[in-house]
Scaffold this motif. Sequence first.
Motif, short mmCIF file in Angstrom:
data_model
loop_
_atom_site.label_atom_id
_atom_site.label_comp_id
_atom_site.label_asym_id
_atom_site.label_seq_id
_atom_site.Cartn_x
_atom_site.Cartn_y
_atom_site.Cartn_z
N PRO A 68 0.78 -1.31 0.29
CA PRO A 68 -0.20 0.11 -0.04
C PRO A 68 0.95 1.50 -0.37
N ILE A 69 0.35 2.16 -0.37
CA ILE A 69 0.56 3.44 -0.42
C ILE A 69 0.61 3.72 0.76
N PRO A 70 1.55 4.80 1.35
CA PRO A 70 1.51 5.20 3.10
C PRO A 70 0.57 6.64 2.82
N PRO A 71 -0.29 7.08 3.68
CA PRO A 71 -1.40 7.87 3.73
C PRO A 71 0.60 9.34 4.01
N LYS A 72 -0.32 10.43 3.49
CA LYS A 72 0.29 11.30 3.46
C LYS A 72 0.91 11.58 4.85
N THR A 73 0.02 11.71 5.99
CA THR A 73 0.68 11.95 7.55
C THR A 73 2.09 10.47 7.39
N SER A 74 2.44 9.98 6.77
CA SER A 74 3.52 8.50 7.40
C SER A 74 4.74 9.00 7.00
N SER A 75 5.59 8.59 7.35
CA SER A 75 7.51 8.66 7.00
C SER A 75 7.74 7.18 7.02
N GLU A 76 7.72 7.38 5.14
CA GLU A 76 8.19 5.84 5.30
C GLU A 76 9.66 6.16 4.69
N VAL A 77 10.14 7.10 4.67
CA VAL A 77 11.86 7.49 4.61
C VAL A 77 11.74 9.27 5.05
N LEU A 78 13.27 9.20 5.04
CA LEU A 78 13.36 10.83 4.90
C LEU A 78 14.59 11.19 3.89
N LEU A 79 14.93 11.99 3.39
CA LEU A 79 15.45 11.58 2.02
C LEU A 79 16.76 12.69 2.29
N ALA A 80 18.11 12.88 2.46
CA ALA A 80 18.86 14.22 2.84
C ALA A 80 19.75 14.48 1.64
N ILE A 81 19.61 16.20 1.19
CA ILE A 81 20.40 16.48 0.20
C ILE A 81 20.97 16.96 0.65
N SER A 82 22.63 17.24 -0.24
CA SER A 82 23.06 19.14 0.67
C SER A 82 23.32 19.65 -0.80
N LEU A 83 23.21 21.06 0.25
CA LEU A 83 23.15 22.07 -0.67
C LEU A 83 24.63 22.89 -0.60
N ASP A 84 24.78 23.94 -1.24
CA ASP A 84 25.91 24.84 -0.91
C ASP A 84 25.88 25.86 0.25
N SER A 85 24.98 26.24 0.87
CA SER A 85 24.60 27.46 1.59
C SER A 85 23.91 27.09 2.86
N ARG A 86 23.75 27.52 4.03
CA ARG A 86 22.65 28.01 4.90
C ARG A 86 21.57 28.49 4.26
N ASP A 87 21.73 29.85 3.58
CA ASP A 87 20.51 29.88 2.26
C ASP A 87 20.47 29.25 1.33
N ALA A 88 20.57 28.64 0.78
CA ALA A 88 20.38 27.67 -0.39
C ALA A 88 19.45 26.61 0.53
N VAL A 89 19.93 26.62 1.88
CA VAL A 89 18.79 25.72 2.88
C VAL A 89 17.31 26.29 3.16
N ASP A 90 17.38 27.50 3.46
CA ASP A 90 16.64 28.84 3.26
C ASP A 90 15.81 28.19 2.25
N ALA A 91 15.96 28.41 1.80
CA ALA A 91 15.35 29.46 0.33
C ALA A 91 14.70 27.36 -0.25
N MET A 92 15.50 26.87 -0.23
CA MET A 92 14.86 25.38 -0.66
C MET A 92 13.29 25.06 0.20
N ASN A 93 13.51 25.39 1.74
CA ASN A 93 12.24 25.43 2.30
C ASN A 93 11.66 26.27 2.26
N GLU A 94 11.63 28.17 1.81
CA GLU A 94 10.60 28.56 1.50
C GLU A 94 9.84 28.12 0.63
N ALA A 95 10.62 27.91 -0.67
CA ALA A 95 10.13 27.35 -2.32
C ALA A 95 9.23 26.22 -1.61
N ALA A 96 9.38 24.84 -0.60
CA ALA A 96 8.35 24.04 -0.30
C ALA A 96 7.18 24.61 -0.01
N ALA A 97 7.34 25.68 0.82
CA ALA A 97 5.92 25.87 1.82
C ALA A 97 5.35 26.69 0.28
#
Length: 135
Positions: free
Chosen positions: A63-92
């Motif tokens: 089964p496909i897990p419900p949206k409220t589930s966490s089956e995995v946490l995928l980590a990706i590296s970015l070049d700076s703290r600002d890039a981390v903040d920008a990705m988070n803002e883009a997600a929102a």
Amino acid sequence: MTRMIFVNLPVADLAASMAFYEALGFTNNPQFTDDTAACMVWSETINVMLLTHDKWRTFTSRPIPPKTSSEVLLAISLDSRDAVDAMNEAAATHGGAADINPKQDLGFMYNRNLADPDGHVWEAMWMDMAAFPKD
């Protein structure tokens, strides 16, 4: 052949998911994209395959897990703290959720967790190995 990873994710709305990942900085590889799947490229070796639920079910009967589930946490590296903040803002602002877990700042490492429109969890992170504690 270079070793690569293809992360496969089931998605409810393929077009919306493609737009979300493009907003985070992924690019589409049309060679592996059709009306049931899209290949979103992060780097030369990291790809995310977005699969409609019907396409996903051709690979597994689990089964496909419900949206409220966490089956995995995928980590990706970015070049700076600002890039981390920008990705988070883009997600929102593109259908996902920002800061689904507390922000972590260890000085040498900084990360923020976000979720895509289907609830898949990503950890955007930056690390300065030169500042890593020696002890």
